[in-house]
Scaffold this motif. Structure first.
Motif, short mmCIF file in Angstrom:
data_model
loop_
_atom_site.label_atom_id
_atom_site.label_comp_id
_atom_site.label_asym_id
_atom_site.label_seq_id
_atom_site.Cartn_x
_atom_site.Cartn_y
_atom_site.Cartn_z
N HIS A 181 0.91 -1.13 0.14
CA HIS A 181 -0.15 -0.17 -0.04
C HIS A 181 0.73 1.35 -0.07
O HIS A 181 1.77 1.43 1.05
CB HIS A 181 -0.85 -0.07 1.16
N HIS A 221 1.28 5.53 -1.89
CA HIS A 221 0.88 6.53 -2.67
C HIS A 221 2.21 7.10 -3.15
O HIS A 221 2.81 8.14 -2.69
CB HIS A 221 0.04 7.55 -2.06
N HIS A 255 -8.75 2.14 1.30
CA HIS A 255 -8.59 2.43 2.53
C HIS A 255 -9.88 1.84 3.18
O HIS A 255 -10.76 2.29 2.78
CB HIS A 255 -8.46 4.00 2.89
N HIS A 262 -4.96 -0.85 5.81
CA HIS A 262 -5.08 -0.38 7.17
C HIS A 262 -5.92 -1.47 8.19
O HIS A 262 -5.50 -2.38 8.65
CB HIS A 262 -5.60 0.89 7.34
N ASP A 280 2.45 2.85 3.19
CA ASP A 280 1.57 3.89 3.10
C ASP A 280 2.23 5.07 2.51
O ASP A 280 3.44 4.93 2.23
CB ASP A 280 0.80 4.25 4.34
ZN LIG Z 1 -3.11 5.20 2.17
#
Ligand SMILES: [Zn+2]
Length: 428
Positions: free
Chosen positions: A60, A62, A205, A242, A294
């Motif tokens: 996960h 970005h 998410h 998460h 993340d």
């Molecule tokens: Zn995220």
């Protein structure tokens, strides 16, 4: 093209979790043999003194947010997002591409070979993936039009992105949804329809913070997992990032629907989400759990070695149990678990003949990894090693880094361009 990795200690991550000193022969992008390899090859990498692992999988991410590293620290999620969005709104396509290139460089340097991204303008991320030689599982993020800065309709954008990139050797496109706080039933079902029609995966998410969960209960009378099950969104295509605020019943619901989870312990701790994701229960109930860094805003890096260590420590500490989340379990999350979470366990995640040759070569010669005993290699990888110990990174048989030198990108140029772009964004 053939390649031999000579004399490394192979941490195979196969079903027996075999660790053995052996050579690896790579042919046409796949692992062709494991054992003593006499054949001459186009390229030979000396791996003595090193562990050779399946390339790590960051489940996960970005990635373009590398450009925002350090701009919103020591504040809660809501404040971080406000600060991030104000800069993010100024991103151009070129900025996204440079941010993604910087992220790919950082991942290559720390032994990550695959990453699972959630963003808009994923076609720019795809460009960076191809330029760097990494493997990208790229989810075009969707949300309600009322909340987005995307031009056009997010679900249609995702549809076009998937159609354009399907079948690419390095880019696997998929459909993302930001989260229940900005996505209606219509958006979730629209995203699911696109994923079903193209036979690709979904990424969202889920239950990251307490306010998310209780805000959703107030709005709908249901917790997010219950609501997503009711609207028919849960299924084996889905990876949920998460999963911090989950009840045991919700964990069982995810397991029943074959939903996989990307555990992001550093991000959750930094943003003080408050809870601890019930990862031991997820594993117990058969959920495929993987590990994600993340965003570089909430981590602030992409070195999965750091996140493996934190994952192990967090669960031990919070449960008063030193046996919780042993090193082998944690290494699994970042390798074969990541592959399973992305539905790629037949292709990635372990060193086995026939699988894609995605590999990381990790030096065990540092002061901080001495003394080194082969039977303690798993423990060293999780508790002692750092991303900077990675000497070589290989994706699909292509050597992206060897002897600590990145080959696929001009490292100085990428760093200089990223620095300049970030300064313009930050100071604007
Ligand atoms: Zn995220």
């Amino acid at each position: 093209m053939s390649l031999v990795l000579r004399g490394g200690l192979l941490v195979t991550q196969d079903a027996q979790r075999l660790v053995v000193t052996a050579d690896v022969l790579v042919e046409d992008g796949r692992i062709a043999a494991v054992g003593p390899v006499d054949a001459s090859a186009d390229q030979v990498l000396d791996c003595t003194g090193c562990a050779v692992l399946p390339g790590l999988i960051n489940a996960h991410q970005h990635v373009a947010n590398t450009l925002l590293r350090g701009v919103a620290d020591d504040v809660p999620l809501e404040e971080m997002l406000e600060r991030a969005f104000s800069i993010d709104a100024r991103f151009t396509r070129r900025d996204v591409q440079i941010g993604a290139l910087l992220g790919c460089l950082e991942m290559i340097r720390s032994g990550t070979t695959s990453f699972h991204d959630l963003f808009y303008w994923e076609d720019e991320v795809a460009r960076a993936v191809r330029e760097s030689g990494m493997r990208g599982f790229l989810s075009w993020n969707t949300l309600d039009e009322a909340f987005t800065t995307q031009r056009g309709t997010p679900v249609k954008n995702a549809d076009q992105f998937v159609a354009k990139h399907k079948g690419d050797p390095l880019v696997t496109p998929s459909v993302g949804v930001q989260g229940v706080y900005v996505a209606s039933e219509e958006t979730y079902l629209g995203a699911r329809e696109v994923a079903d029609r193209h036979d690709v995966r979904l990424h969202t998410h889920l239950s990251e913070t307490r306010p998310e969960v209780y805000g959703h209960v107030e709005k709908t009378g249901m917790r997010p997992v219950e609501w997503l099950e009711t609207i028919g969104f849960l299924g084996p295509r889905l990876t949920a990032a998460h999963g911090v605020w989950l009840t045991l019943n919700e964990v069982r619901t995810l397991a029943r629907h074959g939903v996989s989870v990307a555990h992001c312990p550093v991000s959750n701790m930094k943003l003080a989400s408050g809870g601890v994701a019930p990862v031991p229960e997820m594993l117990q109930e058969g959920v495929a759990v993987s590990l994600g860094t993340d965003s570089p805003i909430s981590n602030n890096g992409m070195d999965l070695f750091a996140d493996m260590k934190v994952a192990a420590l967090l669960h031990k500490s919070s449960r008063w149990d030193a046996r919780a989340m042993p090193a082998q379990t944690v290494l699994d999350l970042a390798t074969i678990g990541g592959a399973r979470a992305l539905g790629m366990e037949r292709e990635l995640g372990s060193i086995e003949v026939g699988k894609r040759a995605d590999l990381a070569i990790v030096s065990m010669r540092g002061a901080h990894t001495t003394p080194f005993y082969p039977d303690k290699v798993i423990s060293h990888l999780v508790y002692a090693c750092r991303g900077s110990d990675v000497q070589g990174t290989i994706v699909g048989g292509e050597v992206l880094m060897a002897d600590g030198v990145v080959r696929s990108l001009d490292e100085e140029d990428v760093i200089a361009r990223a620095q300049e772009t970030s300064r313009d964004l930050y100071e604007a």
